[in-house]
Enzyme design. Structure first.
Site, mmCIF file in Angstrom:
data_model
loop_
_atom_site.group_PDB
_atom_site.id
_atom_site.type_symbol
_atom_site.label_atom_id
_atom_site.label_comp_id
_atom_site.label_asym_id
_atom_site.label_seq_id
_atom_site.Cartn_x
_atom_site.Cartn_y
_atom_site.Cartn_z
ATOM 1 N N ASP A 98 4.237 5.568 7.779
ATOM 2 C CA ASP A 98 4.308 4.869 6.502
ATOM 3 C C ASP A 98 5.410 5.503 5.652
ATOM 4 O OD1 ASP A 98 2.974 2.765 4.994
ATOM 5 O OD2 ASP A 98 1.123 3.495 5.891
ATOM 6 N N ASP A 199 5.881 0.711 2.698
ATOM 7 C CA ASP A 199 4.816 0.344 1.772
ATOM 8 C C ASP A 199 5.392 -0.199 0.466
ATOM 9 O OD1 ASP A 199 1.903 0.640 0.816
ATOM 10 O OD2 ASP A 199 3.003 1.812 -0.674
ATOM 11 N N GLU A 248 5.940 -4.087 3.954
ATOM 12 C CA GLU A 248 4.897 -4.729 3.158
ATOM 13 C C GLU A 248 5.628 -5.297 1.950
ATOM 14 O OE1 GLU A 248 0.639 -3.611 1.079
ATOM 15 O OE2 GLU A 248 2.374 -2.353 0.682
ATOM 16 N N HIS A 316 -6.070 -1.584 7.072
ATOM 17 C CA HIS A 316 -6.867 -0.618 6.299
ATOM 18 C C HIS A 316 -7.257 -1.141 4.917
ATOM 19 C CE1 HIS A 316 -2.761 -0.235 4.954
ATOM 20 N NE2 HIS A 316 -3.149 0.460 3.906
ATOM 21 N N ASP A 317 -6.702 -2.268 4.509
ATOM 22 C CA ASP A 317 -6.988 -2.802 3.170
ATOM 23 C C ASP A 317 -7.893 -4.026 3.188
ATOM 24 O OD1 ASP A 317 -5.669 -1.018 1.500
ATOM 25 O OD2 ASP A 317 -3.737 -2.022 1.741
#
Length: 543
Positions: A98, A199, A248, A316-317
């Protein structure tokens, strides 16, 4: 094509805190990941994406970084990471990290310096504006609720943050900031990592502070004009290495994604954030399949001949897909895998998805880790809702559902840890676990079969896409075509038995069933699909 190895690759997302604990402290770590590399290789994936492992106060689960070039102690050391990288590479697995450069932690040395005074050399590393407690620079709202500004009484100014106040945004307009970030990126790439997931990258450019919000409250910091200069800088760095990059990038539409991800684009692919179309009463919401498939189909068509998709149903979200679209059975887990893994793009599998893990059956708010969920729960109680109703509404779509520990076996704590896990293990670990899925008809075995099938067929990488039965609310059906070959995917993503009528033109082919999660059948114009049936048919004949 060696520069585009990621086009025929499958990724596996690891949430390090919940994957495998090697030392009994209840928190997953790098040595735990090393231990499970043979499992990942056997699954058939090509690269792993690790959620943040950098030094962090953990206000936002590692997305608040205090040192970009140090490993969070609970995960291990830099030596552990280098061992992971080396052993992954020995097995032919790549590793991407990330990259969080929209903001830092408020405990980062840059921000600690910036707070000291208006004339500190690091002040301009962040966004500061004159303010008072009563009058902030503007009325913009953060993603986490409340103002994007936090007042600092020492200097009578406020600093800007699109996420939590403990995550101040970096000022990308400052060339010194960019130089520091670019140097850090090159440091990791020189270490030998294979790429980044960027991210919140579409937020690094902000509109003028006086910009008035019209309809979208986040428009002033989502893909704002001027961002292309920074993205071109990043592209230039990335182009010097044989890596993959996935962004993202909220605010980047499917049409704009072409320019972001084609040969002239900044990144290899981006995650779209549109497909979780919900329906149903709060606390019982599910995915609306019609909305879901129309979003995915639009992205497939817009990027069909130019640009590239990143495919996912879990991360993960988000909650577990086998709960919010499936019915928590092995059959529905298999159907959902077929549904998205055969689309055009690079598929990502989130840990536990490959064994059909489900949402956690929360019975108390104390079982929830996410602080924003606690605040939401209290606000619902204040509105007069009962504890059970407030809990259901709070937890149905909560991130914690996907962050419960990976379920390895039926032993205590599912083989995740010998200690007390940081988040409770799902009670169904006794039956849904890797060890129990060693059978030929398991979800895990089906994923392995599906992965091997996808990677062996160029049609999935190169072929075009056409949606079938576009307006059916239960059926996700599509065809892929390449070099005279056609593959048809039929999935009943519901608990209903459905009778369907396929286009007559498909009858010009001779079909062969190549993959199924239920009773074998033949492709016909009129078919009956049982709940969560999934079939893949192929032919090499042309019309």
């Amino acid at each position: 094509m060696e520069q585009q190895w990621w086009k025929n690759a499958i990724g596996y997302q690891i949430y390090p805190r919940s994957f495998k604990d090697s030392n009994g402290d209840g928190i997953g770590d790098l040595q735990g990941i090393i231990e499970k590399l043979p499992y990942l290789k056997d699954l058939g994936i090509d690269f792993i994406w690790l959620n943040p492992i950098y030094q962090s106060p953990n206000v936002d689960n590692g997305y608040d970084i205090s040192d970009y070039q140090a490993i969070q102690e609970e995960y291990g050391s830099m030596a552990d990471f280098e061992e992971l990288l080396s052993k992954a590479h020995e097995m032919g697995l790549k590793v991407i990290l990330d990259l969080v450069v929209n903001h830092t932690s408020d405990q980062h040395p840059w921000f600690l310096e910036a707070k000291k005074s208006k004339d500190n050399p690091y002040r301009d590393y962040y966004h500061w504006q004159d303010a008072s407690e009563q009058k902030l620079p503007n009325n913009w709202q953060s993603f986490f609720g409340g103002s994007t500004w936090t007042y600092d009484e020492v200097t009578n100014q406020a600093f800007f943050h699109v996420f939590a106040p403990q995550q101040p945004d970096l000022n990308w307009k400052n060339p010194k900031v960019r130089e520091e970030i670019y140097r850090m990126i090159q440091w990791w790439l020189d270490l030998g990592i294979d790429g980044f997931r960027l991210d919140a990258i579409s937020h690094i450019q902000k509109a003028a502070w006086q910009t008035k919000i019209k309809d979208n409250p986040w428009a002033p910091f989502m893909n704002v004009a001027g961002i292309d200069a920074y993205m071109q800088d990043l592209k230039k760095i990335f182009g010097e290495y044989p890596i993959m990059t996935v962004g993202e990038a909220s605010g980047v539409t499917s049409k704009k994604a072409v320019g972001w991800t084609n040969a002239d684009g900044y990144l290899d692919m981006i995650f779209e954030l549109e497909h979780n179309v919900r329906e149903g009463e709060p606390g019982k919401e599910r995915i609306n399949l019609l909305g879901f498939k129309k979003v995915l189909a639009r992205w497939q068509k817009h990027l069909e001949n130019d640009g590239w998709n990143a495919l996912y149903i879990e991360n993960h979200d988000n909650p577990r897909f086998n709960t919010i679209l499936g019915n928590e059975t092995a059959k529905s887990a298999k159907a959902l895998a077929v549904m998205y893994l055969l689309l055009k793009g690079t598929p990502f599998i989130y840990q536990g998805q490959e064994i059909g893990m489900t949402n956690f059956p929360f019975t108390s708010i104390e079982q929830v880790d996410a602080k924003d969920m606690h605040r939401y729960y209290q606000s619902l109680l204040a509105e007069g809702l009962s504890e059970s109703k407030a809990l259901a509404i709070t937890t149905r779509w909560a991130r914690d559902n996907s962050r419960t520990p990976m379920q390895w076996d039926e032993s205590e704590n599912a083989g995740f840890t010998t200690g007390t896990p940081w988040l409770a293990v799902n009670p169904n670990a006794a039956t849904i676990n890797v060890e129990a899925e060693g059978t030929t008809d398991s979800v895990l075995a089906f994923y392995k079969q599906l992965i091997a099938y996808r990677k062996a067929e160029p049609i999935f990488t190169e072929g075009n896409f056409d949606l079938l039965l576009a307006n059916d609310p239960d059926i996700f059906a599509y065809q892929r075509q390449f070099q005279g070959k056609t593959i048809v995917v039929l999935v009943n993503a519901s608990e209903k038995t459905r009778r369907i009528e396929l286009p007559k033109r498909l009858l010009a082919f001779q079909w062969e069933l190549t993959l199924a999660n239920g009773n074998p059948t033949k492709l016909a114009q009129r078919m009956t699909l049982a709940p969560y049936d999934a079939f893949v048919f192929e032919t090499k004949q042309t019309e």
